[in-house]
Write an enzyme that holds these catalytic residues in place. Structure first.
Site, PDB file in Angstrom:
ATOM      1  N   CYS A 352      40.333  43.069  46.685  1.00 53.72           N
ATOM      2  CA  CYS A 352      40.795  43.007  45.482  1.00 53.72           C
ATOM      3  C   CYS A 352      42.043  41.886  45.364  1.00 53.72           C
ATOM      4  CB  CYS A 352      41.310  44.291  44.637  1.00 53.72           C
ATOM      5  SG  CYS A 352      41.910  44.135  42.953  1.00 53.72           S
ATOM      6  N   ASP A 391      43.020  55.504  44.693  1.00 52.73           N
ATOM      7  CA  ASP A 391      42.032  54.540  44.829  1.00 52.73           C
ATOM      8  C   ASP A 391      42.590  53.134  45.133  1.00 52.73           C
ATOM      9  OD1 ASP A 391      39.722  53.040  44.786  1.00 52.73           O
ATOM     10  OD2 ASP A 391      39.483  52.885  42.499  1.00 52.73           O
ATOM     11  N   GLY A 393      43.654  50.660  49.132  1.00 51.21           N
ATOM     12  CA  GLY A 393      44.652  50.310  49.992  1.00 51.21           C
ATOM     13  C   GLY A 393      44.713  51.302  51.227  1.00 51.21           C
ATOM     14  N   ARG A 456      33.993  45.402  33.640  1.00 50.58           N
ATOM     15  CA  ARG A 456      34.808  46.133  34.443  1.00 50.58           C
ATOM     16  C   ARG A 456      36.199  45.416  34.285  1.00 50.58           C
ATOM     17  NH1 ARG A 456      37.995  47.445  39.068  1.00 50.58           N
ATOM     18  NH2 ARG A 456      38.101  49.792  39.508  1.00 50.58           N
TER      19      ARG A 456
END
Length: 546
Positions: A352, A391, A393, A456
């Protein structure tokens, strides 16, 4: 249904309790943890996994005695440490969701596919509890083929199995070739009909046979292959002894829904069409719907919770995310309809780039704690508490333990599972090592290919992005918030889960805790420097496997 499975599965017990009955005042954290996190909060300093290390406690608890049951939502309690797989198209499709359910977790099917395919995956996973090891489409041969055809298939496709049903064109079962028959083939290349075991010598079962019943038949009849046939003796599938036996061994850990099927969840987006998607998913039996967006504390997310609740009531549990702050959590908890869990994490994932692109995101441990604090404060006024799903890491079982210590009840894993055999990512070889592909749902490739990814990240349903496919001019306007990469191939998910669960059990035992709630009440940690981080890693040696 209980009678169908015998007394070993009591899935009704999971619905008799709830997060509210077990945690009427929410999740309690230790005073030591709260003191450290509050000090950091006052200083506007945020912490993530490597910056803390947990303190050991005197204990009489053996790791194997640690109970890892925990809630992922207000109704659903998992036996496998609350582990969910991420709704990513290189992580969770049907095969991985099934494997995870068998290990006490739950897979969240990604939405970067058409609605019908996603619903079909839900049906496939749920119904596997009634087939317990059955192969849906076994490799078959016809009686007029030669023995060499079997050998060629094994060479070209790498089949490790050695049993093949023999069928006519209409799939009528007429025989079986197993290792026993092949061992006696010498120099000739006979027709399969001349070496096969005849139909009269084959034990079969009907389409209504459950995995438990198949296990009993195979054990009593001493057969390792059990073809499944319909009333016209046409082949439907085949049970294999090793698969059925493994399911029997692991069955106490299965994640099941209220109907006795394997538990599976699915992601939807924020658009009106996603309500239609949710309808098909619920019709397929999905009990957990995840509202999946990069910034969960927004008006469309709150409206989507309202629409889902109005349409389905409490037939489903609604998980909403992602968020990373106190204020964002309150925004969702003060809405007209309430979520059943909050998913926490903006930008901590390995693939991400949201923090780099938008400048927003909170280091994950502080984000979890801030959302826990909001749930606590809101719950003290309203009496409504929900679990937190961390959610992003998380790289190891130690990170999971740390997430639990600051208020998470469950975790969602992406890159950890992307390298498993069951993930849908492509296998590739580089530098003599085997890898599988992983891509963020905000990566350029994902956003260019499917509308689910664009939605998203709020890049869908605008004047530029109304269709599934994009023109070259539209692709230029895409703003990625993720990357595509490789993760080392890890083998079966079962192996990865055993390592994770064993590590979590050992972590809780180090703090003298027999379960997750008692761990959260007594855990203590130290803030460490990066010298401390280096000390905790292997150092001063060369890895023998490199």
């Amino acid at each position: 249904i209980n009678a169908e499975y015998g007394d070993y599965i009591d899935f009704t017990a999971w619905n008799m309790s709830s997060f509210k009955t077990e945690f009427p005042n929410g999740v309690h954290l230790s005073s030591e943890i709260i003191a450290v996190m509050e000090k950091k909060r006052q200083e506007r300093q945020a912490l993530t996994f490597d910056e803390i290390t947990l303190e050991d406690k005197p204990t009489d608890v053996h790791p194997t005695d640690v109970n890892l049951h925990t809630y992922i939502s207000t109704r659903f309690k998992l036996k496998g440490a609350g582990i969910l797989s991420a709704a990513m198209d290189t992580v969770t499709e049907a095969a991985l969701a099934l494997a995870l359910a068998k290990m006490g977790g739950v897979g969240i099917l990604h939405r970067n596919i058409d609605t019908e395919t996603q619903a079909e995956m839900v049906t496939w996973v749920r119904k596997k509890i009634h087939y317990g090891g059955m192969i849906d489409k076994p490799v078959t041969f016809t009686p007029e083929q030669r023995y060499s055809d079997i050998q060629i298939g094994k060479t070209e496709f790498g089949w490790s199995f050695t049993s093949f049903p023999i069928v006519l064109e209409d799939k009528t079962l007429i025989g079986m070739v197993t290792r026993d028959e092949m061992d006696f083939v010498e120099m000739a290349n006979p027709f399969i009909k001349d070496i096969m075991k005849k139909r009269s010598a084959i034990v079969t079962c009907d389409a209504e046979t459950t995995g438990e019943k198949a296990y009993q038949i195979m054990r009593e009849m001493k057969v390792k292959k059990l073809p499944v046939v319909d009333k016209e003796d046409r082949l439907i599938g085949m049970y294999v002894w090793n698969d059925v036996k493994n399911d029997q061994r692991k069955r106490d850990s299965f994640s099941l829904d209220s109907d006795g099927h394997f538990l599976v969840g699915a992601a939807i987006g924020l658009s009106p069409s996603d309500i239609i998607r949710a309808e098909l998913l619920v019709q397929a039996g999905c009990k957990i719907i995840v509202i999946d967006c990069s910034h969960g504390s927004c008006t469309p997310a709150r409206n989507q919770i309202k629409l889902l609740r109005q349409k389905f009531g409490h037939k489903i549990d609604i998980i909403c995310g992602n968020i990373a702050s106190y204020e964002s959590a309150l925004y969702l908890l003060e809405g007209p309809e309430l979520p059943d869990a909050l998913k926490v994490g903006i930008g901590p994932g390995s693939i991400c780039t949201t923090r780099r692109v938008t400048g927003h995101g909170v280091p994950q441990l502080t984000a979890i704690y801030e959302v826990w604090r909001a749930i606590r404060d809101n719950g003290e006024k309203t009496g409504y508490f929900v679990p937190i799903i961390a959610d992003g890491g998380i790289r190891s079982s130690g990170d999971i333990v740390k997430a639990l210590s600051v208020g998470a009840s469950a975790v969602m894993l992406g890159s950890v599972f992307a390298g498993t055999s069951e993930s849908p990512g492509q296998i590739t070889t580089k530098g003599g090592k085997t890898y599988k592909t992983i891509r963020g749902m905000g990566s350029r490739s994902a956003m260019e290919e499917r509308s689910g990814s664009r939605g998203r990240y709020y890049r869908q349903d605008t004047k530029f992005h109304k269709s599934e496919q994009l023109t070259n001019e539209q692709k230029i306007k895409v703003v990625p918030e993720g990357i595509t990469g490789l993760v080392e191939f890890k083998g079966p998910l079962e192996r990865v889960m055993y390592e994770l669960l064993g590590g979590i059990q050992a972590g809780l035992a180090h703090s003298g805790a027999r379960d997750i709630p008692s761990f959260q009440k007594k855990a203590a940690f130290w803030v460490q420097s990066f010298v401390g981080v280096a000390e905790g890693e292997p150092h001063g040696i060369t890895d023998a496997h490199d």
